[in-house]
Design a protein around this motif. Sequence first.
Motif, short mmCIF file in Angstrom:
data_model
loop_
_atom_site.label_atom_id
_atom_site.label_comp_id
_atom_site.label_asym_id
_atom_site.label_seq_id
_atom_site.Cartn_x
_atom_site.Cartn_y
_atom_site.Cartn_z
N THR A 137 59.50 20.58 43.02
CA THR A 137 58.51 21.58 43.41
C THR A 137 57.20 21.31 42.68
OG1 THR A 137 60.21 23.25 43.78
CG2 THR A 137 57.97 24.04 43.44
N ALA A 138 56.15 21.06 43.45
CA ALA A 138 54.82 20.88 42.88
C ALA A 138 53.95 22.10 43.10
CB ALA A 138 54.15 19.64 43.47
N LEU A 139 54.28 22.87 44.15
CA LEU A 139 53.48 24.05 44.46
C LEU A 139 54.07 25.29 43.80
CD1 LEU A 139 52.51 23.73 48.24
CD2 LEU A 139 51.07 23.40 46.24
N THR A 140 53.24 25.97 43.08
CA THR A 140 53.59 27.27 42.50
C THR A 140 52.70 28.32 43.14
OG1 THR A 140 51.95 27.05 40.75
CG2 THR A 140 54.16 26.16 40.31
N PRO A 141 53.05 29.60 43.02
CA PRO A 141 52.15 30.63 43.54
C PRO A 141 50.75 30.54 42.95
CG PRO A 141 54.31 31.57 43.11
CD PRO A 141 54.35 30.16 42.58
N ASP A 142 50.65 30.19 41.67
CA ASP A 142 49.32 30.06 41.05
C ASP A 142 48.51 28.97 41.72
OD1 ASP A 142 49.72 32.06 39.24
OD2 ASP A 142 50.29 30.75 37.57
N ARG A 143 49.12 27.81 41.94
CA ARG A 143 48.37 26.70 42.53
C ARG A 143 47.98 27.00 43.98
NH1 ARG A 143 50.17 20.63 44.16
NH2 ARG A 143 48.07 19.87 44.61
N VAL A 144 48.88 27.58 44.74
CA VAL A 144 48.55 27.96 46.12
C VAL A 144 47.39 28.94 46.14
CG1 VAL A 144 49.40 29.15 48.18
CG2 VAL A 144 50.87 27.49 47.00
N ASP A 145 47.46 29.93 45.26
CA ASP A 145 46.40 30.94 45.19
C ASP A 145 45.06 30.31 44.85
OD1 ASP A 145 45.75 33.59 45.56
OD2 ASP A 145 46.02 34.12 43.45
N GLU A 146 45.06 29.38 43.92
CA GLU A 146 43.81 28.71 43.52
C GLU A 146 43.22 27.90 44.67
OE1 GLU A 146 45.10 26.46 40.21
OE2 GLU A 146 45.28 28.19 38.86
N VAL B 13 52.49 34.93 46.74
CA VAL B 13 51.05 35.07 46.51
C VAL B 13 50.57 36.42 47.04
CG1 VAL B 13 48.77 34.10 47.03
CG2 VAL B 13 50.72 32.57 46.66
N ALA B 14 51.07 36.80 48.21
CA ALA B 14 50.61 38.04 48.85
C ALA B 14 50.90 39.26 47.99
CB ALA B 14 51.27 38.19 50.21
N ARG B 15 52.02 39.24 47.24
CA ARG B 15 52.38 40.41 46.43
C ARG B 15 51.37 40.68 45.31
NH1 ARG B 15 57.67 37.81 46.62
NH2 ARG B 15 58.78 38.62 48.45
N ARG B 16 50.48 39.73 45.07
CA ARG B 16 49.42 39.95 44.09
C ARG B 16 48.33 40.86 44.66
NH1 ARG B 16 48.51 33.90 41.44
NH2 ARG B 16 50.69 33.58 40.83
N TYR B 17 48.28 40.96 45.98
CA TYR B 17 47.17 41.67 46.62
C TYR B 17 47.62 42.83 47.50
CZ TYR B 17 45.08 37.31 45.12
OH TYR B 17 44.68 36.23 44.36
#
Length: 671
Positions: free
Chosen positions: A268-277, A555-559
Amino acid sequence: MCGLAGILRAFKPERLGEDAFAAPAPEERIPEAWLDALDGGIRHRGSDGEGRWRDRVITPSGVVADVAFIHRRMAIIDPTDGAQPMVSGGAAYKGRVAVVFNGCVYNAAPLRRALQSAGLRFETDHSDTEALLMGYRHWGPAVVTELNGMFAFAVWDARRNELTLARDRGGEKPLLIAPLPDGSGAAFASTASALVGLLNATEGDARPARTAGWIARGALGTSPISGISIVPAGMRLSWTVHGDGREGGVASRAKRYWLAPPRRPSGTALTPDRVDEMIARSVRRRLDADVPIGAFLSGGVDSSIICAHAAKAQKERGEPLLTFSVRMPDVRYDESPIAEAIAKDLGASHTTLEVRPKPADELPKLIEQIGLPLMDSSLLPTAWVSQAAHRHVKVALSGDGADELFGGYQRHVAARVLQTWGPVLRFLPTAFIPQRDPKGGATRLARLAAASKRHGYTDLLSVFPSQELRRLLGPSARLPLLRDDGRRARRDPLRFDFYRYMADDILLKVDSASMACPLEVRAPFLDPELIDACMAEPISSLMPAGARKGLLRMVARRYMTAELADRPKMGFAIPIGDWFRSDFGGMGALLMDTLNSSDPWPGLDVDIRKRALMRLLSEHMSASRDHSQRLYGLLVLSIWCRWLRARGPAHTGENGGANGSGNGGAGSAAA
């Protein structure tokens, strides 16, 4: 955001003397009437400006090349200086370079700085068209790999006697081509309707061809019109004028300049942080405009994330984000209350757009503008929300592309079910499974069982799965395409949908519906950085535990609340089947009058069986089965066939004139 078209024509004139050639004037080789025909098919795509430009080059061997460009402009960036066609030349380059361009280059500013450092001088203040033009002067056709944007463009290079055409990676902007009937060159345009007009003006043969694949799928990457081709997304074409003394003509070659990276087998290279950025960077790039800009907010995960980042960026500029949702005429499909609540949480200035749809009047106009039988009923609500938003802004952000990149469709889950349980499902007797509700569990089970018996994933994707297609078309339903696509889709359904369904259907629908206003729609999920990252990620990471858009929902759960982030996908749909039964907006009358006419599909290259058609109508109107999308598709096909026939001379012969009563030969259709 614009409409573009043009012609390249080459010939070897008669020699009159040692250094003289008998060459007609450029306007005679490319008549103004031809340009008028092209212009008629793109006029609706831009009312802020129009332009035409001609050039002529004579090679040392005497071959004459004539080129003509047409442009219709919707001014978004640098309204004062960005007029097209845009021409650059001079001693430094030793030749003229001209461009017509549709779309937006989001990295125009850094490109300008790099090119200025390399010694190129710009004449406009901040035109992204000039950044493309100067980029071509510096990198040549390879400039396409330097662009971050949505685009379809044509560049004429007088030094190389070459026309370069290119389309963006995802296929956001359409581009079609057609050879001239006399073999002297070729034409290009933003719409099929423009090229149909040109072919008719040049006594070419624009008639239905290879339509079986369109009927099956609802939209396809190959043109259903003889003499017209669709340039694939991520493709670059070169048309070069012969200059070696041979008979005048144009040689073409194609190169795919971009392919998605292969998926890693694990890790896994994609994390929620990286996608969000990455989404944040993409949104900021797409907020550059000299006109009012807003965003579509449906209440779903995709648009909510886009709006969250856009609202933050606009707040930093001291401006609220303008967001828009549409109140659908059927409460079962209306998400506007949810959108209003999310907009309030984001601090956006929200407008719920009221529409008074007249679908029976609007549908024929939309199909005629596209010039293709696009059988996606969400074309109508996309047009309505675009029309309503156009009253407030000229640019809108959308969430398109997220489903294909992150695994958002129900069929992405169904694909795993087929792989595991396909051998068992194929024994289910689908005839005894009730299929009244298109979204009901029984209908989905029946489709899964039918798909397991034949072409798997592509049957789930199709408007007419293989069994229904055979009932409708008989022998002409033999489509190797479905079998071949089925093998590709089994390996990676998300990648398959990105290359095929998204480009062929979703983005064509959005471009066509929005440009009918016109309104420019930008899709932050289709940023090259985000595309490459998602395409390289294992599907298990994008869809953890098989959950649709599982990573994106993190990611969506942050917003938004978890309840909203995890709610089922509604989609931008309309109850078209109910409208046929109730005659909402005249749709029932339009359907019955059209399909019961003596010749619903004039000139169609396949034979639609009357008995199969009557079965579909009877089952649907009695509510014993739901055939919403199939009947809508056949209605669109009829509207398109009649429009195509009306635009040119009537075509007859053994491969034409097939109709719903079974008259006329059909034969097999190429996929």
